[in-house]
Design an enzyme around this catalytic site. Structure first.
Site, PDB file in Angstrom:
ATOM      1  CE  LYS A 199      27.729  25.499  46.195  1.00  0.00           C
ATOM      2  NZ  LYS A 199      26.804  24.548  45.703  1.00  0.00           N
TER       3      LYS A 199
HETATM    4  P1  NAD Z   1      16.958  27.983  48.849  1.00  0.00           P
HETATM    5  O1  NAD Z   1      17.559  28.988  49.548  1.00  0.00           O
HETATM    6  O2  NAD Z   1      16.147  27.968  47.625  1.00  0.00           O
HETATM    7  O3  NAD Z   1      16.230  26.956  49.911  1.00  0.00           O
HETATM    8  C1  NAD Z   1      16.630  26.599  51.396  1.00  0.00           C
HETATM    9  C2  NAD Z   1      15.653  26.236  52.239  1.00  0.00           C
HETATM   10  O4  NAD Z   1      16.045  25.502  53.519  1.00  0.00           O
HETATM   11  C3  NAD Z   1      14.623  27.414  52.839  1.00  0.00           C
HETATM   12  O5  NAD Z   1      13.296  27.146  52.691  1.00  0.00           O
HETATM   13  C4  NAD Z   1      15.175  27.543  54.051  1.00  0.00           C
HETATM   14  O6  NAD Z   1      14.209  28.268  55.043  1.00  0.00           O
HETATM   15  C5  NAD Z   1      15.654  26.322  54.619  1.00  0.00           C
HETATM   16  N1  NAD Z   1      16.816  26.053  55.599  1.00  0.00           N
HETATM   17  C6  NAD Z   1      17.951  26.761  55.758  1.00  0.00           C
HETATM   18  N2  NAD Z   1      18.570  26.472  56.675  1.00  0.00           N
HETATM   19  C7  NAD Z   1      17.857  25.496  57.327  1.00  0.00           C
HETATM   20  C8  NAD Z   1      17.950  24.951  58.794  1.00  0.00           C
HETATM   21  N3  NAD Z   1      18.908  24.900  59.476  1.00  0.00           N
HETATM   22  N4  NAD Z   1      16.838  24.067  59.101  1.00  0.00           N
HETATM   23  C9  NAD Z   1      15.813  24.135  58.307  1.00  0.00           C
HETATM   24  N5  NAD Z   1      15.632  24.559  57.362  1.00  0.00           N
HETATM   25  C10 NAD Z   1      16.430  25.503  57.044  1.00  0.00           C
HETATM   26  O7  NAD Z   1      17.992  26.854  48.779  1.00  0.00           O
HETATM   27  P2  NAD Z   1      18.254  25.552  47.704  1.00  0.00           P
HETATM   28  O8  NAD Z   1      18.590  26.008  46.498  1.00  0.00           O
HETATM   29  O9  NAD Z   1      16.897  24.899  47.905  1.00  0.00           O
HETATM   30  O10 NAD Z   1      19.200  24.682  48.214  1.00  0.00           O
HETATM   31  C11 NAD Z   1      18.711  23.717  49.375  1.00  0.00           C
HETATM   32  C12 NAD Z   1      20.093  22.952  49.519  1.00  0.00           C
HETATM   33  O11 NAD Z   1      20.251  22.016  48.177  1.00  0.00           O
HETATM   34  C13 NAD Z   1      21.440  23.327  49.834  1.00  0.00           C
HETATM   35  O12 NAD Z   1      22.160  22.335  50.444  1.00  0.00           O
HETATM   36  C14 NAD Z   1      22.092  23.285  48.184  1.00  0.00           C
HETATM   37  O13 NAD Z   1      23.449  23.251  48.147  1.00  0.00           O
HETATM   38  C15 NAD Z   1      21.351  22.046  47.847  1.00  0.00           C
HETATM   39  N6  NAD Z   1      21.528  22.322  46.411  1.00  0.00           N
HETATM   40  C16 NAD Z   1      20.578  22.869  45.562  1.00  0.00           C
HETATM   41  C17 NAD Z   1      20.734  23.004  44.400  1.00  0.00           C
HETATM   42  C18 NAD Z   1      19.878  23.989  43.454  1.00  0.00           C
HETATM   43  O14 NAD Z   1      19.692  23.694  42.120  1.00  0.00           O
HETATM   44  N7  NAD Z   1      19.514  24.976  44.031  1.00  0.00           N
HETATM   45  C19 NAD Z   1      21.489  22.042  43.495  1.00  0.00           C
HETATM   46  C20 NAD Z   1      22.075  20.923  44.184  1.00  0.00           C
HETATM   47  C21 NAD Z   1      22.243  21.267  45.560  1.00  0.00           C
END
Ligand code: NAD
Length: 419
Positions: free
Chosen positions: A109
């Site tokens: 990461k």
């Molecule tokens: P992103 O930046 O596209 O979206 C994150 C969202 O969460 C945003 O809408 C933001 O406003 C909201 N957010 C952030 N902190 C917050 C809080 N404390 N309370 C409420 N809302 C909050 O990110 P993403 O890629 O969608 O990732 C989100 C989660 O999914 C993370 O934990 C990431 O590690 C996990 N994830 C993402 C992927 C991927 O392919 N993008 C894959 C596996 C896991």
């Protein structure tokens, strides 16, 4: 450290989960020592010229947890709250995630401490290119392959690919996944995480005879994982009753239109003030009446304080590390199925693996083939973990961790210790 702070430290959480599984597996202390800590932690401090002419020094990290099953793989996140402990925890979870779904990668990461919302696209590009240069001593198509995570996207991946390729003198698309299609990205990558969440939720719902049609869904986070999950679950016939982002949440018991909410967020910067919905607090979406809860934002949001108020029957963890070990116990006692992050959101890394394979062979597959292959992998992993959970009378997180850790331990054992 204060007790509550320790409990919410993601690395502390990850190690606690690891110890529970290692104990159940009767893993030797020697093996635990190898697997408990990351293989490599790189911290970089680097200057970036801002649009104002000022030069600001940023701190970034790249952590590789374990590479015994294959090259390291894992996303890069940008944010003001990024810490080395968070990146270490996420790298460890990546190792287990790749092992749970049986793809030949280890875990990594990366992160940069910055506030991307306050930066211009040009500043973000300069930051990305310099960070890539700094970590290029450890990343590469056969050593460590980054991907998008919180606050990074396909454009950021394109800059990483271009910077790395410029240094080498030729294009190396396989150095990073989650790229735009025009430079070697994969069909289906954008929707992959949410698609995987849908596949495992279907399986979980089947186990409790709960039809997805009409099921009420609440989602925390409206980014790549959350907003796409909202669209896919809506298309599946579910009713998305609540969603949130950092600024707040919205609730409508009759259901929200996910595409309209996304347009609203794109225009206004947040889901809040969406018409025909009641405004709720960020944490309320975790507690509203619903059948399926999808945390899709960040770590440590389901805790000993609020887990008892969760009303869902299934929690499908799109986010990494949303549930603390204390909350896990409470949810298990309430008979709520928690499909753990290392299984539930593994669709992202699985299609990243497909992208890497396609880049290496310069031969690309269609979206139907990708979705079909993803479904086979997710369903197989879900069944294996669910069977293990039944066998050991434990929750799915412990079962998934046991499955993953035994596979990584076996790879470590059979490769032997060098020299
Ligand atoms: P992103 O930046 O596209 O979206 C994150 C969202 O969460 C945003 O809408 C933001 O406003 C909201 N957010 C952030 N902190 C917050 C809080 N404390 N309370 C409420 N809302 C909050 O990110 P993403 O890629 O969608 O990732 C989100 C989660 O999914 C993370 O934990 C990431 O590690 C996990 N994830 C993402 C992927 C991927 O392919 N993008 C894959 C596996 C896991």
């Amino acid at each position: 450290m204060h007790e509550e702070v320790t409990a919410l430290n993601p690395y502390y959480m990850a190690v606690q989960q690891f110890e529970a599984a290692a104990e159940k597996l009767h893993l030797s202390e020697d093996m635990r020592e190898v697997l408990r800590q990351p293989k490599r932690e790189l911290a970089v401090n680097f200057p970036v010229r801002l649009d104002s002419g000022r030069i600001k020094t940023f701190t970034g990290y790249r952590v590789q947890h374990n590479v015994n099953r294959g090259p390291a793989k894992g996303g890069i996140r940008y944010g003001p709250d990024v810490t080395l402990d968070e990146v270490k925890a996420l790298a460890m979870w990546m190792t287990w995630k790749c092992a749970v779904v049986g793809i030949p990668f280890g875990g990594a990461k990366g992160g940069v401490i910055c506030d991307p919302k306050q930066m211009s696209p040009a500043e973000l590009e300069r930051l990305t290119r310099r960070y890539t240069t700094e970590i290029s001593i450890v990343i590469g198509p056969h050593s460590d392959i980054p991907a998008p995570d919180v606050n990074t996207n396909s454009q950021v991946m394109a800059w990483i690919m271009d910077t790395y390729s410029m240094h080498e003198g030729f294009s190396i698309p396989a150095v990073v996944t989650g790229k735009p299609l025009s430079i070697g990205g994969s069909e289906g990558r954008n929707d992959a995480t949410a698609t995987g969440v849908l596949f495992v939720t279907r399986q979980a719902a089947k186990r409790i005879d709960m039809p997805l049609k009409g099921a009420r869904v609440s989602i925390q986070g409206y980014g790549n994982a959350g907003a796409i999950a909202a669209r896919l679950f809506h298309n599946e016939g579910c009713k998305v009753v609540a969603v949130s982002d950092t600024r707040g949440g919205i609730y409508n018991e009759s259901g929200l239109d996910p595409s309209a909410v996304l347009r609203h967020k794109q225009e206004r910067g947040s889901v809040i003030d969406f018409p025909r919905a009641q405004r709720v607090r960020v944490q309320d979406v975790l507690e509203v009446p619903c059948d399926i809860l999808i945390p899709a934002a960040t770590e440590g949001v389901l805790t000993a304080t609020n887990a008892d108020r969760v009303q869902a029957r299934i929690v499908a963890e799109a986010a990494n590390g949303p549930t603390t070990p204390e909350a896990d116990k409470i949810l298990f006692d309430k008979d709520i199925i928690v499909v753990p992050d290392i299984l539930a959101n593994a669709g992202g890394v699985t299609v990243s693996y497909f992208e890497w394979v396609q880049d290496l062979q310069s031969f690309f597959w269609g979206v139907d083939e990708i979705t079909q292959k993803l479904e086979v992998i997710m369903n197989r992993a879900f069944s294996a973990v669910a069977e293990k959970a039944e066998q050991y009378h434990c929750d799915m997180r412990l079962a998934a961790s046991m499955q993953a850790i035994s596979s990584v331990a076996e790879a470590t054992q059979v490769r032997g210790i060098y020299p």
